[in-house]
Design an enzyme around this catalytic site. Structure first.
Site, PDB file in Angstrom:
ATOM      1  N   GLY A  41      25.856  16.133 -24.988  1.00  0.00           N
ATOM      2  CA  GLY A  41      25.526  15.609 -26.311  1.00  0.00           C
ATOM      3  C   GLY A  41      24.228  16.202 -26.820  1.00  0.00           C
ATOM      4  O   GLY A  41      23.798  17.267 -26.347  1.00  0.00           O
ATOM      5  N   ARG A  62      36.517  23.349 -20.678  1.00  0.00           N
ATOM      6  CA  ARG A  62      35.813  22.756 -21.821  1.00  0.00           C
ATOM      7  C   ARG A  62      34.837  23.744 -22.458  1.00  0.00           C
ATOM      8  O   ARG A  62      34.413  23.544 -23.588  1.00  0.00           O
ATOM      9  CB  ARG A  62      35.018  21.529 -21.365  1.00  0.00           C
ATOM     10  CG  ARG A  62      35.894  20.405 -20.862  1.00  0.00           C
ATOM     11  CD  ARG A  62      35.064  19.335 -20.183  1.00  0.00           C
ATOM     12  NE  ARG A  62      34.211  18.636 -21.110  1.00  0.00           N
ATOM     13  CZ  ARG A  62      34.550  17.533 -21.760  1.00  0.00           C
ATOM     14  NH1 ARG A  62      35.746  17.013 -21.583  1.00  0.00           N
ATOM     15  NH2 ARG A  62      33.711  16.935 -22.578  1.00  0.00           N
TER      16      ARG A  62
END
Ligand code: G6P
Length: 620
Positions: free
Chosen positions: A101, A27
């Site tokens: 986030g 990722r």
């Protein structure tokens, strides 16, 4: 983007967390850390850089316990360093949190908390969450987390652990994905299923704006009003072996070679060669109705998926006769798009979790469009928000630079376009049969195209020192020129531009000299003669051409000089509607993917985990 893993159960959490983080490496990240409860204390181990650094820390100061959380951080607020790495703790070291986030109001919260005497140790937005939840803690991490979410603005996926509650983990999310893995007497959290495939195939996707508690034998999900939310267990059929390298040096190379299979699996069971039609009943009645009434298609996507959308525009207009446009999902909201009632918005996303794509899709819906998703991940957020989803069956894609997911997306869009073309009367049964027969041949032709691998590897020897590349294509090859340039940039860090060949004379031609390789896509078809003229223009200015041509195309070879290179791919002819070259992108992209791979390898780059890039971008 950041990766999260959590474990609670009878086993030692540390190796499970580290292994889970390893499976999330793809990722993209630049520091890592874990925390476990050990002997009634919170123990943290963190390190900047790759996981190997964290493992070295763990070797010198080992830690074990039956509950823990781990994180790979892709820096947004604060540089990649040990102190900025997650998990972050509150001042009393009772509670830790990992976060994927951005907390948009973190400065405001920081000020509020600082005023109560809290001293901040890092530059991150995440540390605010640790102090905020601690400030509401009165014996229940679940309650304190629920209370804290009311103060948070932004997007987040958070997993928390408190030393006073050593048998449970608590999580909440708004935006970035989080899954619960179900084992025998053990439960997991992770950013995606890949991290946990070695332990389980049973998952629950965490709904947004809920607080979730996992214990070894229990899951509890409550909404913002404290009401219990029912959940559904899903079984993922991905074989964990598919997420291994299978003898290839890199995931990217394996995935390039998996493309014929990925396209075949995406087409499988959806083509009716007898009737010349496409079967999409799996998408459900609402989605089929939305497709049938569509009089305009709006593709929304980012990165490589955006290139699939550009190709989709050709498919929709040429095969279905329906006007189509493609927007960068990240830009769509900022141009006040005009959406007519018959607009079908098609969100294309490998991961199904890209924040901008989700936001664009919500924008399209709020303006009255029906929404479909084309994605590789069953159960992902796009599938939950769309009226229907068309899954690509590429299998897990681990390489950051997308390859097999791209060609599988193109296959799915081809099916959707033929389906719509048949409904709209733009395609007769005979035309449908013809197109489907051509599509059915594509996987085999892709297999043939892969035989250029050794030649491309050899060519990379004379190309990897170039500092700039130009990629040229016309018509449906133009998005492939963009994709070829993107692949090269992503993994080799060499500057590259993709250009519609006809535009070359309006600017890029000024760049041409003997040091600039010009990759020209010249399969037979509509743009053939025109792009050959552009190649002549390059040659007249001393440029060096790398031509992608159809097998046996002696005409181009005669134009090329000794210093030029060429790669042959099979032709993908379709005898219908004068669009013979429409499916050629499936094969012309292959040498460009291989070129990027081999150039990057020779330049000594980390092909599967290129610097600064993330596989799924869950922040806007
Ligand atoms: C990131 C990845 C790209 C991908 C893009 C869109 O930038 O590195 O490979 O094309 O996101 O991702 P999606 O999952 O929405 O297709």
């Amino acid at each position: 983007m950041c990766g999260i893993v959590g474990y609670v159960g009878p086993k030692d959490a540390t190796p499970i967390l580290v292994e889970g983080l390893r499976r999330l490496e793809y990722r993209g990240y630049d520091s890592a850390g874990i925390a476990v409860i050990s002997g009634g204390r919170l123990e943290r181990r963190r390190a900047a850089g790759k996981l190997g650094n964290l493992e070295a820390v763990l070797r010198s100061t080992p830690v074990s316990g039956h509950i823990g959380i781990g994180h790979t951080r892709w820096a947004t607020h604060g540089r990649p360093s040990e102190e900025n790495a997650h998990p972050h703790a509150d001042a009393s070291r009772q509670l830790v949190v990992v976060h994927n986030g951005i907390i948009e109001n973190y400065l405001e919260l920081k000020e509020r908390l600082s005023a109560t005497g809290i001293v901040f140790e890092t530059e991150t937005d995440t540390e605010v969450v640790a102090h905020l939840v601690a400030s509401y803690y009165e014996g229940s991490l679940e309650a304190a987390t629920g209370r804290a979410t009311k103060d948070l603005r932004g997007i987040y996926s958070l997993v928390l652990m408190h030393v006073g509650e050593p048998g449970r983990l608590v999580a909440t999310r708004l935006g970035p994905p989080l899954v619960i893995g179900l084992g025998e007497g053990e439960r997991f959290f992770a950013s995606d299923v890949q991290a946990l495939l070695a332990h389980t195939r049973r998952f629950v996707f965490v709904p947004e704006q809920t607080v979730v508690v996992i214990e070894p034998d229990a899951i509890r999900i409550v909404d913002a009003q404290g009401r219990i939310v029912p959940f559904k267990e899903e079984t993922i059929t991905w074989d964990p072996v598919q997420a291994e390298k299978g003898g290839y040096r890199h995931f990217m190379l394996k995935e390039i070679h998996e493309q014929p299979r990925a396209v075949r699996d995406t087409l499988l069971g959806r083509m009716s060669l007898d009737t010349g039609d496409v079967r999409l009943e799996e998408m459900g009645a609402a989605a089929l109705e939305a497709i049938e009434k569509a009089d305009r298609v709006q593709f929304l996507a980012c990165g490589t998926s955006w290139h699939a959308g550009l190709i989709g525009q050709f498919f929709m207009e040429q095969l279905a006769g329906v006007p189509a446009s493609t927007d960068y999902a990240s830009e769509f909201r900022y141009r006040d798009p005009v959406i007519s009632p018959g607009t079908l918005a098609v969100a294309i996303s490998q991961s199904g979790e890209t924040a901008d794509t989700l936001a664009a899709m919500r924008e399209a819906r709020s303006r009255g469009a029906s929404v479909l998703a084309i994605t590789n991940v069953a159960g992902s957020q796009v599938t939950r928000e769309a009226d229907g989803a068309l899954l690509t069956h590429a299998g897990p894609e681990i390489g950051v630079a997308s390859t097999k997911a791209f060609t599988a997306q193109v296959a799915a869009i081809a099916l959707l376009s033929i389906f719509l073309g048949r409904r709209k009367g733009a395609l007769s049964a005979a035309a449908g049969r013809n197109l489907l027969a051509a599509l059915a041949r594509v996987p085999q032709l892709m297999d043939h195209a892969l035989s250029c691998a050794a030649l491309v590897e050899d060519m990379s020897r004379s190309l990897f020192k170039a500092t700039d590349f130009l990629f040229l294509g016309r018509g449906v090859q133009y998005p492939i020129a963009l994709e070829g340039a993107l692949k090269l940039k992503e993994i080799s860090y060499i500057h590259a531009e993709g250009y519609p060949a006809g535009e070359m004379k309006h600017g890029p031609i000024a760049l041409i000299d003997e040091s600039l390789p010009v990759v020209a896509l010249i399969p037979r078809g509509r743009g053939y003669e025109k792009i050959l003229s552009n190649v002549q223009e390059v040659k007249a200015r001393g440029g060096r051409v790398v031509a992608i041509i159809n097998r046996g195309d002696d005409h181009v070879r005669k134009i090329l000089g000794k210093e030029d290179l060429f790669i042959e791919v099979p032709g993908v002819e379709v005898d219908v509607l004068g669009v013979s070259e429409i499916f050629s992108p499936f094969v012309t992209v292959i040498p460009l993917q291989l070129l990027a791979y081999h150039v990057a390898l020779r330049a000594g780059r980390d092909v599967d985990q290129p610097r600064n890039l993330a596989k799924s971008v869950t922040v806007e």
